[in-house]
Design a protein around this motif. Structure first.
Motif, PDB file in Angstrom:
ATOM      1  N   GLY A  50       0.827  -1.204   0.000  1.00 47.58           N
ATOM      2  CA  GLY A  50       0.000   0.000   0.000  1.00 47.58           C
ATOM      3  C   GLY A  50       0.861   1.253   0.000  1.00 47.58           C
ATOM      4  O   GLY A  50       2.030   1.240  -0.412  1.00 47.58           O
ATOM      5  N   GLU A  51       0.284   2.333   0.508  1.00 51.22           N
ATOM      6  CA  GLU A  51       0.942   3.644   0.413  1.00 51.22           C
ATOM      7  C   GLU A  51       1.694   3.980   1.713  1.00 51.22           C
ATOM      8  O   GLU A  51       2.921   4.010   1.758  1.00 51.22           O
ATOM      9  N   PRO A  53       0.885   4.181   6.375  1.00 51.68           N
ATOM     10  CA  PRO A  53      -0.103   3.944   7.440  1.00 51.68           C
ATOM     11  C   PRO A  53      -0.989   5.170   7.645  1.00 51.68           C
ATOM     12  O   PRO A  53      -0.563   6.307   7.442  1.00 51.68           O
ATOM     13  N   GLY A  54      -2.233   4.916   8.051  1.00 52.24           N
ATOM     14  CA  GLY A  54      -3.130   5.989   8.465  1.00 52.24           C
ATOM     15  C   GLY A  54      -3.196   6.025   9.991  1.00 52.24           C
ATOM     16  O   GLY A  54      -2.379   5.372  10.672  1.00 52.24           O
ATOM     17  N   GLU A  57      -3.687   2.549  11.706  1.00 49.79           N
ATOM     18  CA  GLU A  57      -2.484   1.729  11.556  1.00 49.79           C
ATOM     19  C   GLU A  57      -1.386   2.231  12.498  1.00 49.79           C
ATOM     20  O   GLU A  57      -0.680   1.455  13.139  1.00 49.79           O
ATOM     21  N   PRO A  63      -0.433  -2.784   9.468  1.00 52.00           N
ATOM     22  CA  PRO A  63      -0.900  -2.195   8.213  1.00 52.00           C
ATOM     23  C   PRO A  63      -2.353  -2.550   7.932  1.00 52.00           C
ATOM     24  O   PRO A  63      -2.827  -3.633   8.320  1.00 52.00           O
ATOM     25  N   PHE A  64      -3.057  -1.679   7.270  1.00 47.28           N
ATOM     26  CA  PHE A  64      -4.420  -1.931   6.780  1.00 47.28           C
ATOM     27  C   PHE A  64      -5.355  -2.497   7.849  1.00 47.28           C
ATOM     28  O   PHE A  64      -5.884  -3.603   7.717  1.00 47.28           O
ATOM     29  N   ALA A  68      -9.977   1.302   5.152  1.00 38.99           N
ATOM     30  CA  ALA A  68      -9.459   0.713   3.903  1.00 38.99           C
ATOM     31  C   ALA A  68      -9.030  -0.744   4.147  1.00 38.99           C
ATOM     32  O   ALA A  68      -9.210  -1.608   3.285  1.00 38.99           O
ATOM     33  N   HIS A 164      -6.217   1.437  -4.963  1.00 34.31           N
ATOM     34  CA  HIS A 164      -6.107   1.371  -3.503  1.00 34.31           C
ATOM     35  C   HIS A 164      -7.516   1.206  -2.920  1.00 34.31           C
ATOM     36  O   HIS A 164      -8.471   1.830  -3.412  1.00 34.31           O
TER      37      HIS A 164
HETATM   38  N1  URA Z   1      -3.612   2.862   3.564  1.00 31.82           N
HETATM   39  C1  URA Z   1      -2.402   2.358   3.200  1.00 31.82           C
HETATM   40  O1  URA Z   1      -1.907   2.624   2.112  1.00 31.82           O
HETATM   41  N2  URA Z   1      -1.790   1.577   4.049  1.00 31.82           N
HETATM   42  C2  URA Z   1      -2.298   1.236   5.228  1.00 31.82           C
HETATM   43  O2  URA Z   1      -1.641   0.500   5.932  1.00 31.82           O
HETATM   44  C3  URA Z   1      -3.561   1.751   5.553  1.00 31.82           C
HETATM   45  C4  URA Z   1      -4.195   2.563   4.720  1.00 31.82           C
END
Ligand code: URA
Length: 194
Positions: A50-51, A53-54, A57, A63-64, A68, A164
């Motif tokens: 992914g991109e 952490p938010g 996270e 992660p994730f 999302a 995403h």
């Molecule tokens: N978006 C992401 O790209 N990664 C994450 O871990 C959570 C949300």
């Protein structure tokens, strides 16, 4: 790219994680709670990237796991994957403040950790979730709308970009395309597993 030769000395994910936890290469570590290194099967055949952490996270160190992530879990489940069998990580391991996009220099500082993660896990299939992962793993100028659902080859790995999950939360019409991509991903995975 801002390479880190010391990473070659990390012989397993634990060493790499410990090294990454000490990282102060960019300023993101000053504002986040902690590094979200990634998780899953260290010998996964399928890796999802992914991109960054938010807030959820960052809080949980995984992660994730936010909105999302919930959607990603549903997609993985529908495609017949468990989170335990795959490996999930991000290009950027620290949360950008206010969930802004990571800056180029932040992604460049962090990218060597992802490269070493890939070298250590040796996945045969990598799914890029969104533009940032696609630009770092496929091509810097790649447009997600043009390359999603296509298969790229890098060494022993096949790479498939898709939208995403957060993009699906904003625009539900993309769900059909992502489902198409995950059907392809499932087929490629079945061939690798044979
Ligand atoms: N978006 C992401 O790209 N990664 C994450 O871990 C959570 C949300």
């Amino acid at each position: 790219m801002n390479w880190l030769p010391e990473l070659d000395l990390c012989d397993d994910l634990k060493q790499l994680r410990d090294f990454c936890l000490q990282c102060r290469r960019c300023s993101l570590r000053e504002t986040c709670r902690g590094v979200v290194f990634g998780e899953g099967n260290p010998r996964a055949l399928l890796m999802l990237v992914g991109e960054a952490p938010g807030a959820d996270e960052d809080r949980l160190g995984r992660p994730f796991v936010g909105a999302a992530g919930q959607l990603l879990n549903k997609i993985l489940d529908a495609a017949g994957f468990t989170r335990e069998e795959v490996y999930i990580t991000n290009v950027v391991k620290c949360r950008p403040p206010g969930n802004r996009l990571p800056k180029k220099e932040e992604a460049e500082c962090c990218f060597p950790y992802l490269v070493r993660q890939i070298e250590l896990i040796q996945p045969r299939l990598i799914v890029c979730l969104g533009s940032l992962a696609t630009q770092y793993l496929v091509h810097q100028q790649a447009k997600i709308t043009l390359v999603r659902g296509k298969v790229f080859r890098k060494g022993w790995a096949q790479i498939v970009p898709t939208f995403h999950p957060a993009a699906l939360l904003r625009d539900a019409s993309k769900k059909k395309l992502v489902w198409q991509d995950f059907k392809l991903i499932r087929e490629l995975y079945a061939r690798i597993k044979r």
